[in-house]
Design a protein around this motif. Structure first.
Motif, mmCIF file in Angstrom:
data_model
loop_
_atom_site.group_PDB
_atom_site.id
_atom_site.type_symbol
_atom_site.label_atom_id
_atom_site.label_comp_id
_atom_site.label_asym_id
_atom_site.label_seq_id
_atom_site.Cartn_x
_atom_site.Cartn_y
_atom_site.Cartn_z
ATOM 1 N N UNK A 167 -54.021 -3.147 42.530
ATOM 2 C CA UNK A 167 -53.838 -3.891 41.274
ATOM 3 C C UNK A 167 -53.351 -5.303 41.526
ATOM 4 N N UNK A 168 -52.447 -5.439 42.487
ATOM 5 C CA UNK A 168 -51.936 -6.777 42.798
ATOM 6 C C UNK A 168 -53.059 -7.675 43.311
ATOM 7 N N UNK A 169 -53.862 -7.149 44.233
ATOM 8 C CA UNK A 169 -54.935 -7.964 44.788
ATOM 9 C C UNK A 169 -55.986 -8.258 43.714
ATOM 10 N N UNK A 170 -56.229 -7.300 42.850
ATOM 11 C CA UNK A 170 -57.195 -7.520 41.762
ATOM 12 C C UNK A 170 -56.700 -8.664 40.858
ATOM 13 N N UNK A 171 -55.392 -8.625 40.583
ATOM 14 C CA UNK A 171 -54.778 -9.681 39.772
ATOM 15 C C UNK A 171 -54.953 -11.042 40.451
ATOM 16 N N UNK A 172 -54.666 -11.101 41.747
ATOM 17 C CA UNK A 172 -54.805 -12.371 42.472
ATOM 18 C C UNK A 172 -56.243 -12.874 42.433
ATOM 19 N N UNK A 173 -57.180 -11.983 42.735
ATOM 20 C CA UNK A 173 -58.580 -12.398 42.723
ATOM 21 C C UNK A 173 -58.970 -12.944 41.342
ATOM 22 N N UNK A 174 -58.480 -12.277 40.312
ATOM 23 C CA UNK A 174 -58.875 -12.662 38.958
ATOM 24 C C UNK A 174 -58.231 -13.997 38.550
ATOM 25 N N UNK A 175 -56.907 -14.096 38.684
ATOM 26 C CA UNK A 175 -56.258 -15.289 38.134
ATOM 27 C C UNK A 175 -56.417 -16.503 39.045
ATOM 28 N N UNK A 176 -56.549 -16.281 40.350
ATOM 29 C CA UNK A 176 -56.637 -17.430 41.251
ATOM 30 C C UNK A 176 -58.084 -17.861 41.455
ATOM 31 N N UNK A 177 -58.991 -16.890 41.610
ATOM 32 C CA UNK A 177 -60.381 -17.237 41.916
ATOM 33 C C UNK A 177 -61.361 -16.867 40.804
ATOM 34 N N UNK A 178 -60.878 -16.188 39.779
ATOM 35 C CA UNK A 178 -61.754 -15.642 38.739
ATOM 36 C C UNK A 178 -62.861 -14.771 39.330
ATOM 37 N N UNK A 179 -62.476 -13.963 40.303
ATOM 38 C CA UNK A 179 -63.414 -13.036 40.942
ATOM 39 C C UNK A 179 -63.018 -11.614 40.546
ATOM 40 N N UNK A 180 -63.995 -10.812 40.158
ATOM 41 C CA UNK A 180 -63.737 -9.397 39.873
ATOM 42 C C UNK A 180 -64.066 -8.573 41.101
ATOM 43 N N UNK A 181 -63.096 -7.880 41.626
ATOM 44 C CA UNK A 181 -63.394 -7.003 42.757
ATOM 45 C C UNK A 181 -63.640 -5.605 42.200
ATOM 46 N N UNK A 182 -64.368 -4.771 42.980
ATOM 47 C CA UNK A 182 -64.726 -3.439 42.480
ATOM 48 C C UNK A 182 -63.490 -2.655 42.039
ATOM 49 N N UNK A 183 -63.651 -1.864 40.972
ATOM 50 C CA UNK A 183 -62.550 -1.059 40.468
ATOM 51 C C UNK A 183 -63.042 0.370 40.307
ATOM 52 N N UNK A 184 -62.599 1.338 41.087
ATOM 53 C CA UNK A 184 -61.651 1.179 42.184
ATOM 54 C C UNK A 184 -62.293 0.549 43.415
ATOM 55 N N UNK A 185 -61.457 0.030 44.274
ATOM 56 C CA UNK A 185 -61.932 -0.530 45.533
ATOM 57 C C UNK A 185 -62.438 0.599 46.433
ATOM 58 N N UNK A 186 -63.450 0.285 47.278
ATOM 59 C CA UNK A 186 -63.909 1.321 48.214
ATOM 60 C C UNK A 186 -62.794 1.730 49.178
ATOM 61 N N UNK A 187 -62.857 2.970 49.639
ATOM 62 C CA UNK A 187 -61.956 3.439 50.690
ATOM 63 C C UNK A 187 -62.784 4.036 51.806
ATOM 64 N N UNK A 188 -62.306 3.891 53.005
ATOM 65 C CA UNK A 188 -63.028 4.412 54.157
ATOM 66 C C UNK A 188 -61.996 4.979 55.124
ATOM 67 N N UNK A 189 -62.295 6.115 55.717
ATOM 68 C CA UNK A 189 -61.351 6.627 56.718
ATOM 69 C C UNK A 189 -61.491 5.805 57.997
ATOM 70 N N UNK A 190 -60.446 5.815 58.773
ATOM 71 C CA UNK A 190 -60.460 5.105 60.052
ATOM 72 C C UNK A 190 -61.616 5.602 60.918
#
Lengths: 589, 589
Positions: free
Chosen positions: A252-275
């Motif tokens: 959520x924090x990174x989504x907020x940063x992307x939105x307010x600083x760059x006006x970029x929408x990142x995927x919601x939810x973000x992808x997850x991958x195992x190591x």
């Protein structure tokens, strides 16, 4: 106040106003009986005008202004005849009635332009002039904005920013500490923190269930490219949470940063991958998922064709480079040399061209029939026109080399647009890493990281292979092939922590000396907790579309850890050495 | 997530809800067939209830819970029969259906109560337990809030927070630096910044006209009471401003803090006082204006009465203590001893009682008639019933002693309520301070402080008395007798800076070595600028109604500069010493 307006704010609607501006002379030029001055401050550039004929004295002053002179100028805002649409103030100019030179300036050793003519070393020496250039100014503004938005977001979520000390105790575990000799306790040293890790865990014990800090950290390591001895972290910790809670909150924090600083929408939810997936498919624990070209395990198809190079390897893998079947012999030779560089470390490179006509041409035609190659192409989901590149070796090593090659091909094919943002979480890291050299386990994150509850049996096993497959409740935030942050759920039970030290070969005496206060603290009611830290310099750099962090730090050090502007570090007075009860064993100080 | 709610949020309106809480057991007690548990977290305390008869197993678990155990508890919110109006959750309790012990706890070495039974040393050693207590928790929350509001205010005013380096160059001027040996540049040292002073001025040269930072600073000084080797500053600088602009802006910041954090309205505009007035009337450059009792110059009235003690002194001054004429001989003797303490340094104390009947009784009745004493009382604006206390000596010294006495009498009379806030600006400081011992001038603020333009002639004079009366464009923010911040308009012209170094007896070679980079920077177009810094630890302490800063710092050092929790500083490994090419000349490391 020396000004009524900044150099960035006047518009056509201000025409007729009497204004006073102050700033730096970007340039002054004579043209058609007039002197034009471009006046610059943090907010922009405004054109000033003086008429030769009607204001001879003022024109004389104006024409003597050198680059970077600091002036105060008063006049009337007028709409321009020939507008400049490239700058926000381009519709107006200020017809001057007065100029005061606030300070003269020597000619700067390089141009203060977006693209400067100064070399890196020169610009570092005059950092305060380099910082006048737009790219650095924008980086500083971006960084301020980012920090402010991080704080807004976390404050809003009930986090407290709590400052932790800088003069702490040296712990030989981990990277090398910078130390600070104590004058009041001669012969003893403080250490500068590599991170506030132990303090934030103590704060959890103290009941501050949502902590954060944007904080300087220090590591005395040999500086690889783009590392700094001091760097800034967004450091966070939470209590009474599970991994899912931590991931959601900071996503959520990174989504907020992307939105307010760059006006970029990142995927919601973000992808997850195992190591494990990241290693298998991307050959990296920080996969760049902006493009495909993932790694294919072709061990089964590659083995058993009397090609000893493959047969003798644990693993054979391939990436499929789209549309690159046309690569020339020369290009392939160059690529082979590239993978043989010590930074990659391959012994050689096998290629398979999938020609447009459906046939295959490979560097291993002697051993592989067209059908064999078609099988491989099938595994790689290759299409006619693609180029398949094959490397082999021990599994993880070969995958890592393929991952490096993949990134290189991504660069060459222009698939890595810095303003295309593809974040993901990498999860389920192994808890432990075996080191052959010292023949012991190391903590992959750090010794306070909790094993996954479902792997507890393996964690208490004596077998190396059991311990190797213990996964941690650990996670990394990865963006465009760069790890921006990482963290874990911590061990909160004394018993588990004790076992962890045992597995790491840290004796209880050693553990007591190094971590005594925290082990002790955990006896007084430690809550379940976890957290993470982001590398703030790098977060800023990537948001700014840059790979290097140096321009996002106001006063960085060079590769030798030196500040060439200050000329630091440097020798200190003998009296200072005496007060600290220290003697240098070298002469060159 | 281990909980659905915090321990501070449930109200009567939540009755009937099934909730899960997590936290620390404040206490558990059996009463009338029930077990009551007070569960605590950062947000408050909630009462949990288990019934013996219906839930024997749960009751058994509950009654085994020790203080500070960490538990998770599930149950139903019920309105209480006997409500507790002292806590916000006092209307409800949670009737439990389950308890999970998340972690046991040893009995803490002191009670986790607002008033703990633990001594200072013990609480410092277990700081993480001390931090669980409400007074410290509230201090941490206040501090977070203050920092956040400072940032909001300054961001709103267009300030950029720009991080400056911690590993910088040692400058022998000023206080003593902490130094950091460099491993990559053996024999050389970094220094930790005493403040970002030079960096913020370089940022002004670089065009960042509104800079701030909440930043850690370091001073290796012998620790007086309530000083810390590392402390936090709100550091600010502005370009193209005059003193008035700086004062207005930061007065606004403090007004904002008072309003949003404490809901206190401070005077608008805030009072201002010159340094000379502050010294003359309050005997201090940080006057406490919450109460009167100002200093009166009675030199004229005191001289010429054959009382050698007065006649031989440059200055005789008095304060009038309201309603204290009834002081007994014993009280006056004790006060006389008090002013003779080395911390005050008076040789003796003269008193004049202004009796209710209009007569005077003084310790100098032999030399002063009733009329003489009435004259003095008149100067002091004394009323019948007041006590006049007189000290004499060299002017500034006597005033300082009177100022100290005034504060003491203010304390004794209860005039110094910490929640009565009386801020002011002290302005027009002398630029220079003469030091008899070294027979040279020192900068009262620092060597970059600008002389007032109207005093330039004196500044360029060779006469000591001229230089002594040069005032600086310097200012301090004072609250309740404490300096919370200070700053100045800086010198921006190379010529003036050169003269300043000359006056301070710093040779141009020395200036070049110590401040070369900044002198050099100023040649490339330095704007007029000024700024200030607030001591953030102390600002927080005063807002919290406390005089000591230690409880407003999460992990402070003791008077010996030690962190007794960490046991730092401490000896480091021989290999670390070798890598740094250092040898200790003491054995006790």
């Amino acid at each position: 106040m020396y000004r009524t307006h900044t150099c960035g704010e006047l518009r056509a609607s201000d025409a007729g106003k009497t204004v006073t501006l102050a700033g730096w002379v970007q340039k002054a030029r004579k043209m058609g009986g007039m002197v034009f001055i471009d006046l610059r401050d943090r907010y922009g550039i405004t054109q000033l005008r003086v008429e030769d004929s009607t204001q001879p004295e003022l024109a004389a002053t104006a024409s003597k202004l050198g680059r970077e002179f600091v002036i105060q100028a008063t006049g009337t805002v007028e709409e321009r005849q020939s507008k400049n649409s490239k700058i926000p103030t381009g519709d107006i100019e200020v017809s001057l009635t007065g100029i005061t030179v606030l300070n003269e300036a020597q000619t700067p050793p390089f141009t203060i332009e977006d693209e400067s003519d100064g070399g890196e070393e020169l610009r570092a020496r005059y950092r305060y002039l380099d910082l006048r250039r737009n790219p650095l100014k924008n980086a500083m503004i971006l960084r301020h904005r980012m920090a402010h938005e991080v704080r807004n977001y976390l404050d809003d979520k009930g986090f407290l920013e709590i400052e932790t000390p800088f003069l702490i105790k040296s712990t030989p575990e981990g990277a090398r500490d910078f130390v600070v000799p104590s004058r009041m306790n001669q012969g003893q040293f403080y250490a500068l923190p590599q991170s506030p890790q132990t303090f934030k865990q103590l704060l959890m014990v103290a009941g501050y269930d949502r902590y954060f800090q944007i904080v300087r950290c220090f590591r005395d390591e040999d500086l690889r490219a783009d590392r700094q001895p001091e760097f800034t972290q967004i450091d966070c910790e939470m209590s009474f949470v599970e991994q899912e809670d931590v991931l959601n909150l900071f996503e959520g924090m990174m989504r907020h940063l992307f939105k307010v600083v760059l006006n970029v929408d990142i995927p919601n939810p973000m992808p997850r991958m195992t190591w494990y997936d990241a290693m298998d498919r991307y050959g990296s624990d920080k996969p760049d998922i902006r493009f495909g070209m993932t790694i294919n395990d072709i061990t089964r198809e590659a083995h058993g064709h009397d090609f000893t190079v493959f047969d003798s390897c644990e693993y054979v893998g391939a990436i499929c480079v789209p549309g690159a079947a046309e690569y020339t012999r020369k290009q392939l030779d160059e690529l082979t040399e590239w993978v043989k560089r010590p930074q990659v470390g391959a012994k050689g490179l096998v290629y398979i061209k999938y020609n447009e006509d459906g046939t295959f041409k490979s560097s291993v035609d002697k051993f592989f029939s067209q059908e064999d190659l078609a099988d491989i192409a099938c595994v790689c989901q290759a299409d006619p026109g693609d180029l398949i590149l094959v490397l082999c070796g021990p599994k993880r090593k070969a995958q890592t080399m393929l991952g490096t090659l993949r990134i290189e091909m991504g660069n060459r094919l222009g698939l890595r647009d810095p303003f295309n943002f593809a974040p993901l979480w990498v999860v389920d890291f192994p808890l432990l890493e075996w080191d052959d050299e010292t023949s012991r386990f190391y903590a992959m994150h750090h010794p306070f990281t909790a094993p996954k509850p479902e792997h507890m049996e393996w964690f208490y096993s004596d077998k190396k292979e059991d311990l190797e497959r213990v996964c941690a409740n650990a996670y990394d935030f990865v963006l465009n092939g760069t790890e921006l942050g990482g963290g874990s759920i911590r061990i909160h039970e004394a018993e588990v922590q004790k076992r962890m030290f045992e597995v790491l070969g840290i004796s209880s005496e050693d553990a007591e000396v190094k971590f005594g206060f925290i082990i002790n603290a955990f006896k007084f009611g430690a809550p379940p907790h976890g957290g993470l830290a982001f590398g703030f310099d790098r977060v800023c750099a990537l948001f700014g579309g840059q790979e290097t962090i140096r321009d996002f730090i106001a006063f960085p050090k060079n590769n030798m850890g030196r500040d060439v502007m200050l000329d630091a570090p440097s020798a200190i007075d003998d009296t200072q050495m005496e007060e600290l009860a220290l003697r240098s064993t070298v002469q060159n100080g």
